[in-house]
Enzyme design. Structure first.
Site, PDB file in Angstrom:
ATOM      1  N   ASP A 264      -1.679   4.332  -6.288  1.00 17.98           N
ATOM      2  CA  ASP A 264      -0.341   4.347  -6.054  1.00 17.98           C
ATOM      3  C   ASP A 264       0.288   5.584  -6.715  1.00 17.98           C
ATOM      4  O   ASP A 264       2.161   6.374  -6.067  1.00 17.98           O
ATOM      5  CB  ASP A 264       0.454   3.562  -6.621  1.00 17.98           C
ATOM      6  CG  ASP A 264      -0.063   1.937  -5.931  1.00 17.98           C
ATOM      7  OD1 ASP A 264      -1.196   1.188  -5.864  1.00 17.98           O
ATOM      8  OD2 ASP A 264       0.689   1.452  -4.305  1.00 17.98           O
TER       9      ASP A 264
ATOM     10  N   GLN B 291      -5.729  -8.725  -2.999  1.00 15.90           N
ATOM     11  CA  GLN B 291      -5.402  -7.791  -1.847  1.00 15.90           C
ATOM     12  C   GLN B 291      -7.213  -7.834  -1.182  1.00 15.90           C
ATOM     13  O   GLN B 291      -7.228  -7.368   0.473  1.00 15.90           O
ATOM     14  CB  GLN B 291      -4.834  -6.324  -1.950  1.00 15.90           C
ATOM     15  CG  GLN B 291      -3.301  -6.638  -2.146  1.00 15.90           C
ATOM     16  CD  GLN B 291      -2.880  -7.192  -3.092  1.00 15.90           C
ATOM     17  OE1 GLN B 291      -3.704  -7.833  -3.927  1.00 15.90           O
ATOM     18  NE2 GLN B 291      -1.306  -6.915  -3.885  1.00 15.90           N
TER      19      GLN B 291
ATOM     20  N   GLY C 233       1.233  -1.039  -0.114  1.00 14.36           N
ATOM     21  CA  GLY C 233       0.181  -0.071  -0.335  1.00 14.36           C
ATOM     22  C   GLY C 233       0.980   1.052  -0.201  1.00 14.36           C
ATOM     23  O   GLY C 233       1.907   1.030   0.745  1.00 14.36           O
ATOM     24  N   ALA C 234       0.771   2.310  -0.749  1.00 11.17           N
ATOM     25  CA  ALA C 234       1.286   3.411  -0.879  1.00 11.17           C
ATOM     26  C   ALA C 234       1.997   4.094  -0.003  1.00 11.17           C
ATOM     27  O   ALA C 234       2.806   4.104   0.750  1.00 11.17           O
ATOM     28  CB  ALA C 234       1.282   4.191  -1.973  1.00 11.17           C
TER      29      ALA C 234
ATOM     30  N   ASN D 260      -2.988   2.771 -10.100  1.00  7.30           N
ATOM     31  CA  ASN D 260      -3.116   2.251  -8.934  1.00  7.30           C
ATOM     32  C   ASN D 260      -4.194   0.617  -9.374  1.00  7.30           C
ATOM     33  O   ASN D 260      -3.105  -0.519 -10.689  1.00  7.30           O
ATOM     34  CB  ASN D 260      -5.308   1.714  -8.522  1.00  7.30           C
ATOM     35  CG  ASN D 260      -5.294   1.672  -7.245  1.00  7.30           C
ATOM     36  OD1 ASN D 260      -4.544   1.544  -6.056  1.00  7.30           O
ATOM     37  ND2 ASN D 260      -6.621   1.027  -6.983  1.00  7.30           N
ATOM     38  N   LYS D 261      -3.911  -0.448  -8.155  1.00  7.70           N
ATOM     39  CA  LYS D 261      -3.533  -2.233  -8.319  1.00  7.70           C
ATOM     40  C   LYS D 261      -4.287  -2.614  -9.913  1.00  7.70           C
ATOM     41  O   LYS D 261      -5.325  -1.860 -10.426  1.00  7.70           O
ATOM     42  CB  LYS D 261      -4.404  -2.511  -7.425  1.00  7.70           C
ATOM     43  CG  LYS D 261      -4.245  -4.081  -7.363  1.00  7.70           C
ATOM     44  CD  LYS D 261      -2.823  -4.894  -7.541  1.00  7.70           C
ATOM     45  CE  LYS D 261      -1.892  -4.463  -6.794  1.00  7.70           C
ATOM     46  NZ  LYS D 261      -0.271  -4.494  -6.766  1.00  7.70           N
TER      47      LYS D 261
ATOM     48  N   ARG E 167       9.834  -1.086  -4.330  1.00  4.56           N
ATOM     49  CA  ARG E 167       8.877  -0.797  -5.462  1.00  4.56           C
ATOM     50  C   ARG E 167       9.020   0.314  -6.385  1.00  4.56           C
ATOM     51  O   ARG E 167       9.194   0.929  -5.455  1.00  4.56           O
ATOM     52  CB  ARG E 167       7.938  -1.480  -4.277  1.00  4.56           C
ATOM     53  CG  ARG E 167       7.935  -2.716  -3.884  1.00  4.56           C
ATOM     54  CD  ARG E 167       6.257  -3.071  -3.309  1.00  4.56           C
ATOM     55  NE  ARG E 167       5.374  -3.753  -4.261  1.00  4.56           N
ATOM     56  CZ  ARG E 167       3.872  -4.123  -4.470  1.00  4.56           C
ATOM     57  NH1 ARG E 167       3.128  -3.622  -2.658  1.00  4.56           N
ATOM     58  NH2 ARG E 167       2.901  -4.177  -5.654  1.00  4.56           N
TER      59      ARG E 167
END
Ligand code: MRU
Length: 367
Positions: free
Chosen positions: A243, A202, A54-55, A253-254, A90
C-alpha cells in the site's frame, strides 16, 4: 480478467458517460454484484466501506470521485473539497494521495468549462496506466517464477501470497498476482498458498475467488500456517503487494505481511513485493512514518459468511464486550525484502536500486 467468460475491470465508466461502475467487493465471493457511483459521496463511501479496496483501485476510484464532484461544481473550492473528502477515506495507501495529486495537476489549470472533461480523461488514463503497469509487472515477475520452475525441473512452483493484490485490488491483472497469472497462462505449473487474511479475509474471499475464476490452482490456509509450510519447504517464494513503500524500500502492506517476511527470511525463501511506481512514497525514508489505518474493532470480533441456506450472516466470535484492536497494515523492513517487481523491472529493496529504476526521483532531478 474474466468472470464467467466475460471480461471485467474492477472499475469502469457507466453507459451514461458520467456515473462509475464498480464490483461491490463487500459481497464477494458469495454474490457478484456491481454498484453505481453517481456522486463524490458515493465514491468516498465506496472506498471507506471497502466496496473497493486495494491501493491502486482506491486511487482509481478517488480519481473518478473528483470527476463526479466537478460534474456538480467545477470551482477551485469544489476541487479542493473533493480531494480533502477522498483523502480522508483511508490513510495508508499512498496511491490515493498520488491519484488526487494527479487530478489536481490535470484539472486546476483548465478553464472551468473544460474541467469536467479533463477530470474524466485523467481518471480514465489512470485506470489504463494501472492496467499497463500491472501487465508489465506480470512480465517481469514471470521471469522469477520461470527461474524457480527451471530450478525445480518443471515440478510445481508453490507461491505464498497475503491479502488480495490481484485484479480486484487494481484495475486489472493485479500486482502480486500478475506474475502468477502470466506464469499459469504460459503453462508453468504454479500453486498458490492463499493466506485467509483476517480480519476481513481478503485472501479467502477475493484472492481465492480470483484465482478460481482464472483456473489457477490454489489452497486456502489459515494466516498462521505460512511459517509451518515454509519450514516444510512447501513454499518456493512469496509475492505480496504493498500500500505504500518508502524511498528506502520499507513496505507497508496488509497486517500479517511482516510475520510472513520474517518466516521467509528464517527459511531462506525469497520474499518479493510487486508494485507500480504510484505506490512509492518518495517523501519517506523510514517505514515507521507510514500512517497505519486502525479500523473498527467489530471486524475482529465478528465474522461474516454464507449459511447453508444461502443467506449471508454476521456472527460474533468473541465474548460480548471483548475489546479488540484492529490494525490494518504493518511495515516490513527493506532488509527482509528480496526484491521489488515493478513495471520497470526487478530491483533490490534499496534506495539506490529504486532511484536507478526511477531516475526522475534522484535528488535534485524532480519531486
Ligand atoms: O485493506 P485492503 O484490502 O485495501 O488492503 C489491500 C492490501 O493490503 C494489498 O496487498 C495492497 O493494497 C496491494 S494491492 C495491489
Amino acid at each position: 480478467m474474466k468472470i464467467g467468460g466475460k471480461p471485467y475491470r474492477s472499475i469502469w465508466l457507466g453507459e451514461d458517460g458520467k456515473s462509475v461502475e464498480i464490483i461491490d467487493q463487500t459481497k464477494l465471493p458469495h454474490v457478484f454484484e456491481t454498484a453505481t457511483l453517481r456522486t463524490l459521496d458515493d465514491a468516498a463511501r465506496a472506498i471507506a466501506t471497502m466496496q473497493v479496496r486495494g491501493a491502486p483501485l482506491i486511487g482509481a476510484t478517488a480519481a473518478y470521485g473528483v470527476a463526479l464532484a466537478l460534474g456538480v461544481e467545477a470551482t477551485d473550492d469544489a476541487l479542493d473539497r473533493a480531494c480533502d473528502t477522498l483523502a480522508a477515506t483511508r490513510p495508508t495507501a499512498i496511491n490515493l494521495r498520488w491519484a488526487l495529486d494527479e487530478m489536481q495537476k490535470s484539472v486546476r489549470n483548465q478553464p472551468r468549462d473544460k474541467r469536467v472533461a479533463a477530470a474524466y480523461a485523467r481518471a480514465a488514463q489512470i485506470c489504463d496506466e494501472d492496467v499497463e503497469n500491472n501487465r508489465k509487472i506480470g512480465e517481469h515477475g514471470l521471469g522469477i517464477i520461470q527461474a524457480h520452475a527451471e530450478k525445480k525441473g518443471g515440478t510445481t512452483v508453490n507461491i505464498l501470497t497475503h491479502c488480495n493484490a490481484g485484479w480486484l485490488a487494481c484495475v486489472d491483472w493485479g500486482t502480486a498476482l500478475a506474475p502468477i497469472y502470466r506464469a499459469h497462462d504460459e503453462g508453468i505449473d504454479v500453486q498458490v498458498w492463499v493466506d485467509e487474511t483476517r480480519p476481513r479475509n481478503q485472501g479467502a474471499s477475493l484472492t481465492a475467488f480470483e484465482l478460481g475464476a482464472h483456473g489457477v490452482p490454489h489452497t486456502l490456509i489459515a494466516d498462521n500456517a505460512g511459517g509451518h509450510l515454509m519450514q516444510k519447504r512447501l513454499v518456493d517464494l512469496c509475492i505480496v503487494g504493498t500500500d505504500r513503500t518508502t524511498a528506502t524500500g520499507d513496505v507497508a502492506n496488509k497486517i500479517g505481511t511482516y510475520l510472513k517476511a520474517l518466516a521467509a527470511r528464517d527459511n531462506q525463501i525469497p520474499f518479493f513485493v510487486a508494485l507500480p511506481y504510484a505506490t512509492i512514497d518518495w517523501s519517506l525514508g523510514d517505514g515507521s512514518a507510514i500512517p497505519i489505518e486502525e479500523r473498527d474493532a467489530e471486524e475482529v470480533t465478528r465474522m461474516t459468511g454464507r449459511l447453508p441456506d444461502g443467506s449471508i450472516a454476521t456472527v460474533e466470535i468473541a465474548p460480548p464486550g471483548t475489546s479488540a484492536a484492529n490494525y490494518g497494515f504493518d511495515v516490513t523492513p527493506a532488509r527482509l525484502v528480496t526484491g521489488f517487481i515493478t513495471e520497470r523491472g526487478v530491483a533490490p529493496a534499496t534506495r539506490d536500486a529504486l532511484v536507478t529504476l526511477y531516475p526522475e526521483h534522484r535528488k535534485g532531478q524532480g519531486p
